[in-house]
Design a protein around this motif. Sequence first.
Motif, PDB file in Angstrom:
ATOM      1  N   THR A  89       0.824  -1.218   0.000  1.00 43.46           N
ATOM      2  CA  THR A  89       0.000   0.000   0.000  1.00 43.46           C
ATOM      3  C   THR A  89       0.859   1.270   0.000  1.00 43.46           C
ATOM      4  O   THR A  89       0.342   2.356  -0.219  1.00 43.46           O
ATOM      5  CB  THR A  89      -0.903   0.033   1.238  1.00 43.46           C
ATOM      6  N   ARG A  90       2.155   1.109   0.283  1.00 40.66           N
ATOM      7  CA  ARG A  90       3.137   2.193   0.401  1.00 40.66           C
ATOM      8  C   ARG A  90       2.921   3.055   1.647  1.00 40.66           C
ATOM      9  O   ARG A  90       3.558   4.087   1.801  1.00 40.66           O
ATOM     10  CB  ARG A  90       3.156   3.070  -0.860  1.00 40.66           C
ATOM     11  N   LYS A  91       2.017   2.636   2.531  1.00 39.41           N
ATOM     12  CA  LYS A  91       1.760   3.395   3.747  1.00 39.41           C
ATOM     13  C   LYS A  91       2.934   3.279   4.716  1.00 39.41           C
ATOM     14  O   LYS A  91       3.395   2.184   5.013  1.00 39.41           O
ATOM     15  CB  LYS A  91       0.477   2.902   4.443  1.00 39.41           C
ATOM     16  N   VAL A  92       3.389   4.412   5.199  1.00 41.78           N
ATOM     17  CA  VAL A  92       4.491   4.472   6.152  1.00 41.78           C
ATOM     18  C   VAL A  92       3.917   4.486   7.566  1.00 41.78           C
ATOM     19  O   VAL A  92       3.020   5.267   7.878  1.00 41.78           O
ATOM     20  CB  VAL A  92       5.358   5.720   5.909  1.00 41.78           C
ATOM     21  N   SER A  93       4.424   3.610   8.407  1.00 41.77           N
ATOM     22  CA  SER A  93       3.916   3.495   9.772  1.00 41.77           C
ATOM     23  C   SER A  93       4.235   4.745  10.589  1.00 41.77           C
ATOM     24  O   SER A  93       5.258   5.404  10.375  1.00 41.77           O
ATOM     25  CB  SER A  93       4.534   2.269  10.441  1.00 41.77           C
ATOM     26  N   ASP A  94       3.360   5.023  11.533  1.00 47.17           N
ATOM     27  CA  ASP A  94       3.628   6.114  12.466  1.00 47.17           C
ATOM     28  C   ASP A  94       4.750   5.742  13.435  1.00 47.17           C
ATOM     29  O   ASP A  94       5.419   6.615  13.988  1.00 47.17           O
ATOM     30  CB  ASP A  94       2.364   6.453  13.260  1.00 47.17           C
ATOM     31  N   GLU A  95       4.928   4.456  13.662  1.00 47.59           N
ATOM     32  CA  GLU A  95       5.978   3.972  14.558  1.00 47.59           C
ATOM     33  C   GLU A  95       7.228   3.651  13.740  1.00 47.59           C
ATOM     34  O   GLU A  95       7.188   2.818  12.838  1.00 47.59           O
ATOM     35  CB  GLU A  95       5.503   2.719  15.307  1.00 47.59           C
ATOM     36  N   GLN A  96       8.320   4.309  14.056  1.00 44.27           N
ATOM     37  CA  GLN A  96       9.570   4.140  13.323  1.00 44.27           C
ATOM     38  C   GLN A  96      10.719   3.908  14.313  1.00 44.27           C
ATOM     39  O   GLN A  96      11.451   4.829  14.666  1.00 44.27           O
ATOM     40  CB  GLN A  96       9.843   5.365  12.446  1.00 44.27           C
ATOM     41  N   PRO A  97      10.908   2.661  14.736  1.00 37.69           N
ATOM     42  CA  PRO A  97      11.927   2.395  15.753  1.00 37.69           C
ATOM     43  C   PRO A  97      13.363   2.382  15.236  1.00 37.69           C
ATOM     44  O   PRO A  97      14.290   2.393  16.053  1.00 37.69           O
ATOM     45  CB  PRO A  97      11.538   1.003  16.261  1.00 37.69           C
ATOM     46  N   TYR A  98      13.562   2.367  13.907  1.00 36.22           N
ATOM     47  CA  TYR A  98      14.908   2.172  13.373  1.00 36.22           C
ATOM     48  C   TYR A  98      15.518   3.420  12.743  1.00 36.22           C
ATOM     49  O   TYR A  98      16.644   3.795  13.055  1.00 36.22           O
ATOM     50  CB  TYR A  98      14.915   1.047  12.330  1.00 36.22           C
ATOM     51  N   ILE A  99      14.796   4.056  11.825  1.00 31.63           N
ATOM     52  CA  ILE A  99      15.427   5.080  10.987  1.00 31.63           C
ATOM     53  C   ILE A  99      15.825   6.320  11.775  1.00 31.63           C
ATOM     54  O   ILE A  99      16.873   6.920  11.507  1.00 31.63           O
ATOM     55  CB  ILE A  99      14.531   5.455   9.782  1.00 31.63           C
TER      56      ILE A  99
END
Length: 215
Positions: A89-99
């Motif tokens: 879906t190309r949706k980016v999560s609100d939770e980003q533990p890595y970047i």
Amino acid sequence: MTLTADLYFSFRSPYSYLAIGRYSELSETHNVDIALRPVYPIAIRDPDILFTNALQGRYIFIDSARSAQMLGTPYRWPRPDPVVQDMMTRKVSDEQPYIYRLTRMGQAAQRRGKGIAFADEVSKIIWSGEVDNWHEGDHLAEAVKRAGLDLDELDAEAAARTEELDAEIAANQDALAAAGHWGVPTLVFEGEPFFGQDRIEMAKWRMEQKGLTKR
């Protein structure tokens, strides 16, 4: 005479990975100091324009893999991806533990004069396919150690100085735009941008015109 250059870099960019080892080697063998200028990937900065054409993502997957094959560079799409995103879906999560962690630590490493070494070693464990779950166990700590740094120290700074580091990262993005480009990897030498992992020899050629010599 030692020349200076800036490398604009993202830990989510396969092309940044394909470039970092060669730029690291260039800085070791020649009289040029290359500063790492980490930026957040477009998926974080402006997800609405990411892969607006459905063909973009497919092409990047194909081209990055064959580029790695041509270069003889170990390569596999990261597990896990540095950006948490549904690739269908190309949706980016609100939770980003890595970047955020990776990019802030990259900026902290550059503060210590070891940004290029950090990016090189960390990118290898993320992108080479040599390990699964690069974020677990001691993979990241060992990579950071090979760069001459301490993971706990970088993590502590990333947590304590988040706003400062993010301001520096934003300034990196502004400087990249001011130099005339928007993508990574881009090396900027004397105000001239060289975009892409296939422009390293051209960047070196330009530096040689300006007096680049071997160490």
